[in-house]
Write an enzyme that holds these catalytic residues in place. Sequence first.
Site, PDB file in Angstrom:
ATOM      1  N   ASP A  79     -16.058 -15.286  24.789  1.00  0.00           N
ATOM      2  CA  ASP A  79     -16.316 -14.569  23.523  1.00  0.00           C
ATOM      3  C   ASP A  79     -15.114 -13.811  22.936  1.00  0.00           C
ATOM      4  O   ASP A  79     -15.252 -12.652  22.532  1.00  0.00           O
ATOM      5  CB  ASP A  79     -17.479 -13.576  23.726  1.00  0.00           C
ATOM      6  CG  ASP A  79     -18.794 -14.248  24.091  1.00  0.00           C
ATOM      7  OD1 ASP A  79     -18.829 -15.484  24.178  1.00  0.00           O
ATOM      8  OD2 ASP A  79     -19.786 -13.530  24.302  1.00  0.00           O
ATOM      9  N   HIS A 105     -24.991 -16.202  16.853  1.00  0.00           N
ATOM     10  CA  HIS A 105     -26.353 -15.774  16.518  1.00  0.00           C
ATOM     11  C   HIS A 105     -26.759 -16.163  15.103  1.00  0.00           C
ATOM     12  O   HIS A 105     -25.960 -16.014  14.168  1.00  0.00           O
ATOM     13  CB  HIS A 105     -26.456 -14.247  16.614  1.00  0.00           C
ATOM     14  CG  HIS A 105     -26.129 -13.674  17.959  1.00  0.00           C
ATOM     15  ND1 HIS A 105     -26.737 -14.106  19.116  1.00  0.00           N
ATOM     16  CD2 HIS A 105     -25.261 -12.695  18.337  1.00  0.00           C
ATOM     17  CE1 HIS A 105     -26.251 -13.411  20.138  1.00  0.00           C
ATOM     18  NE2 HIS A 105     -25.355 -12.560  19.700  1.00  0.00           N
ATOM     19  N   HIS A 109     -31.140 -12.078  14.118  1.00  0.00           N
ATOM     20  CA  HIS A 109     -31.364 -12.230  15.566  1.00  0.00           C
ATOM     21  C   HIS A 109     -32.051 -10.986  16.142  1.00  0.00           C
ATOM     22  O   HIS A 109     -31.775  -9.858  15.706  1.00  0.00           O
ATOM     23  CB  HIS A 109     -30.008 -12.455  16.256  1.00  0.00           C
ATOM     24  CG  HIS A 109     -30.122 -12.927  17.666  1.00  0.00           C
ATOM     25  ND1 HIS A 109     -30.032 -12.072  18.742  1.00  0.00           N
ATOM     26  CD2 HIS A 109     -30.339 -14.154  18.172  1.00  0.00           C
ATOM     27  CE1 HIS A 109     -30.183 -12.771  19.859  1.00  0.00           C
ATOM     28  NE2 HIS A 109     -30.361 -14.036  19.545  1.00  0.00           N
ATOM     29  N   HIS A 129     -23.669  -9.064  14.646  1.00  0.00           N
ATOM     30  CA  HIS A 129     -22.350  -9.563  15.059  1.00  0.00           C
ATOM     31  C   HIS A 129     -22.429 -11.051  15.323  1.00  0.00           C
ATOM     32  O   HIS A 129     -23.496 -11.589  15.626  1.00  0.00           O
ATOM     33  CB  HIS A 129     -21.882  -8.835  16.342  1.00  0.00           C
ATOM     34  CG  HIS A 129     -22.752  -9.140  17.526  1.00  0.00           C
ATOM     35  ND1 HIS A 129     -23.946  -8.514  17.752  1.00  0.00           N
ATOM     36  CD2 HIS A 129     -22.608 -10.047  18.522  1.00  0.00           C
ATOM     37  CE1 HIS A 129     -24.509  -9.005  18.850  1.00  0.00           C
ATOM     38  NE2 HIS A 129     -23.725  -9.945  19.330  1.00  0.00           N
ATOM     39  N   LYS A 163     -23.674 -19.835  22.492  1.00  0.00           N
ATOM     40  CA  LYS A 163     -24.830 -19.209  23.142  1.00  0.00           C
ATOM     41  C   LYS A 163     -25.389 -18.118  22.251  1.00  0.00           C
ATOM     42  O   LYS A 163     -24.676 -17.585  21.397  1.00  0.00           O
ATOM     43  CB  LYS A 163     -24.423 -18.642  24.509  1.00  0.00           C
ATOM     44  CG  LYS A 163     -23.377 -17.542  24.383  1.00  0.00           C
ATOM     45  CD  LYS A 163     -22.905 -17.063  25.732  1.00  0.00           C
ATOM     46  CE  LYS A 163     -21.855 -15.995  25.606  1.00  0.00           C
ATOM     47  NZ  LYS A 163     -22.287 -14.769  24.922  1.00  0.00           N
ATOM     48  N   CYS A 174     -20.939  -9.797  28.691  1.00  0.00           N
ATOM     49  CA  CYS A 174     -20.926 -11.247  28.845  1.00  0.00           C
ATOM     50  C   CYS A 174     -20.079 -11.725  30.015  1.00  0.00           C
ATOM     51  O   CYS A 174     -20.442 -12.693  30.692  1.00  0.00           O
ATOM     52  CB  CYS A 174     -20.523 -11.907  27.534  1.00  0.00           C
ATOM     53  SG  CYS A 174     -21.814 -11.699  26.275  1.00  0.00           S
TER      54      CYS A 174
END
Length: 212
Positions: free
Chosen positions: A17, A57, A61, A90, A115, A160
């Site tokens: 990420d 996302h 979300h 985000h 993801k 993450c």
Amino acid sequence: MNDKITFAGTDLLLVIDVQNDFCPGGNLAVPHGDEVVAHINRIAGRFAHVVLTQDWHPAGHQSFASSHPGKRPFDTAELDYGIQILWPDHCVQGTSGADFHSALQVPRAELVLRKGFRAAIDSYSAFYENDRKTPTGLAGYLRERGIGRLFLAGLAFDFCVRFSAEDAVRLGFAVLVIEDACRGIDVEGSMAATRRSLSGLGVQCLTGDVIA
Ligand code: VGL
Ligand code: ZN
């Protein structure tokens, strides 16, 4: 001093990420998040295999505070699968915040794994969504490709990266975290909790100088 690492063809760098929204100026900025970029660029060339993850996302979300009237970022909410920290909006699909940092240079990355694209479930880990049951497919991909050892770097160390490392250990991979190539958010002691958890699982934290 850590000893230098001897690499095998079955090693892989998993870059978590490294996206604009997690860097200074982004919607969920990790303090000094952009500093990981130079570290990752420097070490990536040492790996035969590199995979990137991308938080991705849909608008609205369920992990966004804006989806829960009356809630604010960093509050929590009870979702179907348990307690979820609510984040600022985000990494919305197709926005510049979801793009990789423009200075990230890992052209040899073989897979970009997205993801967090299911509206009702967040996904910190690169392996399982936050219900801890829905797989992303990454474990199967890595196993089919004969990968045995994972080196993790990226954002955020205490979310993450942490969840990915913990799942990878449970899935039977050898896991090392390149700590100076990570930065964290630190929500209510989450940095210290991450260090405790990783050391309890036998995950080695090392610095990039033993690689580059
Ligand atoms: C992350 C919070 C929400 C991360 C992603 O990449 O660590 N943290 N979404
Ligand atoms: Zn997210």
